[in-house]
Design a protein around this motif. Structure first.
Motif, PDB file in Angstrom:
ATOM      1  N   PHE A 110       0.836  -1.202   0.000  1.00  0.00           N
ATOM      2  CA  PHE A 110       0.000   0.000   0.000  1.00  0.00           C
ATOM      3  C   PHE A 110       0.873   1.256   0.000  1.00  0.00           C
ATOM      4  O   PHE A 110       0.658   2.183  -0.779  1.00  0.00           O
ATOM      5  CB  PHE A 110      -0.933  -0.015   1.213  1.00  0.00           C
ATOM      6  N   GLU A 111       1.869   1.280   0.871  1.00  0.00           N
ATOM      7  CA  GLU A 111       2.767   2.433   0.941  1.00  0.00           C
ATOM      8  C   GLU A 111       3.570   2.593  -0.342  1.00  0.00           C
ATOM      9  O   GLU A 111       3.751   3.700  -0.837  1.00  0.00           O
ATOM     10  CB  GLU A 111       3.703   2.305   2.150  1.00  0.00           C
ATOM     11  N   GLU A 113       2.718   1.663  -3.391  1.00  0.00           N
ATOM     12  CA  GLU A 113       1.816   2.162  -4.438  1.00  0.00           C
ATOM     13  C   GLU A 113       1.462   3.631  -4.212  1.00  0.00           C
ATOM     14  O   GLU A 113       1.394   4.408  -5.149  1.00  0.00           O
ATOM     15  CB  GLU A 113       0.547   1.317  -4.511  1.00  0.00           C
ATOM     16  N   LYS A 114       1.242   3.987  -2.965  1.00  0.00           N
ATOM     17  CA  LYS A 114       0.911   5.382  -2.648  1.00  0.00           C
ATOM     18  C   LYS A 114       2.037   6.296  -3.087  1.00  0.00           C
ATOM     19  O   LYS A 114       1.813   7.339  -3.699  1.00  0.00           O
ATOM     20  CB  LYS A 114       0.651   5.534  -1.151  1.00  0.00           C
ATOM     21  N   TRP A 115       3.272   5.911  -2.771  1.00  0.00           N
ATOM     22  CA  TRP A 115       4.409   6.754  -3.133  1.00  0.00           C
ATOM     23  C   TRP A 115       4.649   6.758  -4.633  1.00  0.00           C
ATOM     24  O   TRP A 115       5.075   7.761  -5.189  1.00  0.00           O
ATOM     25  CB  TRP A 115       5.652   6.349  -2.349  1.00  0.00           C
ATOM     26  N   ARG A 117       2.268   6.654  -6.908  1.00  0.00           N
ATOM     27  CA  ARG A 117       1.269   7.603  -7.416  1.00  0.00           C
ATOM     28  C   ARG A 117       1.675   9.040  -7.113  1.00  0.00           C
ATOM     29  O   ARG A 117       1.577   9.920  -7.948  1.00  0.00           O
ATOM     30  CB  ARG A 117      -0.115   7.297  -6.834  1.00  0.00           C
ATOM     31  N   LYS A 118       2.137   9.259  -5.889  1.00  0.00           N
ATOM     32  CA  LYS A 118       2.550  10.607  -5.500  1.00  0.00           C
ATOM     33  C   LYS A 118       3.741  11.054  -6.355  1.00  0.00           C
ATOM     34  O   LYS A 118       3.796  12.192  -6.806  1.00  0.00           O
ATOM     35  CB  LYS A 118       2.892  10.648  -4.019  1.00  0.00           C
TER      36      LYS A 118
END
Length: 131
Positions: A110-111, A113-115, A117-118
């Motif tokens: 999750f982390e 993928e979040k980074w 995208r960011k």
């Protein structure tokens, strides 16, 4: 806390992060998605899960977010897996095993993928401003 069950109650335990199967079960029990995207029963029945909502299955985060969104419509009783994960999230040293290690893997992904995208968003912003 008291739950008004005068219109009926459904009790489903050991979901173990099997989110897709959980949604299928809600559908079979007659729960319907309303305008706000929340699952409610047309006859007013309430859902209670007496534990083990997360761990072992593939979608612990999604399952917990679902229950958080439905906290006034569906009820979850915490359990051994939940207590252990809560302590782990709090930074305490616990041994993640018996399926709990899947939650850690899920948070790591999750982390990541979040980074990703960011990072893409930041790159696009910079791209627009650089000639």
């Amino acid at each position: 806390m008291f739950i008004n069950i005068d219109k009926g109650v459904d009790i489903v335990g050991d979901i173990h992060a099997c989110f897709d199967e959980w949604l299928e079960m809600l559908d079979r029990l007659g729960y319907q998605k309303n305008e706000q995207g929340l699952y409610v029963h047309p006859k007013g029945r309430k859902m209670v899960s007496p534990g083990d909502v997360m761990s072992r299955g593939p979608k612990s985060i999604e399952t917990m977010v679902f229950f958080l969104k439905h906290r006034h419509l569906m009820y979850m009783i915490d359990s051994n897996h939940g207590w252990k994960i809560a302590r782990w999230l709090d930074g305490r040293k616990v041994q993640l095993k018996h399926g709990d290690e899947k939650v850690e893997e899920e948070f790591i992904e999750f982390e990541r993928e979040k980074w990703k995208r960011k990072n893409r968003t930041v790159k696009k912003r910079i791209e627009r401003h650089v000639d």
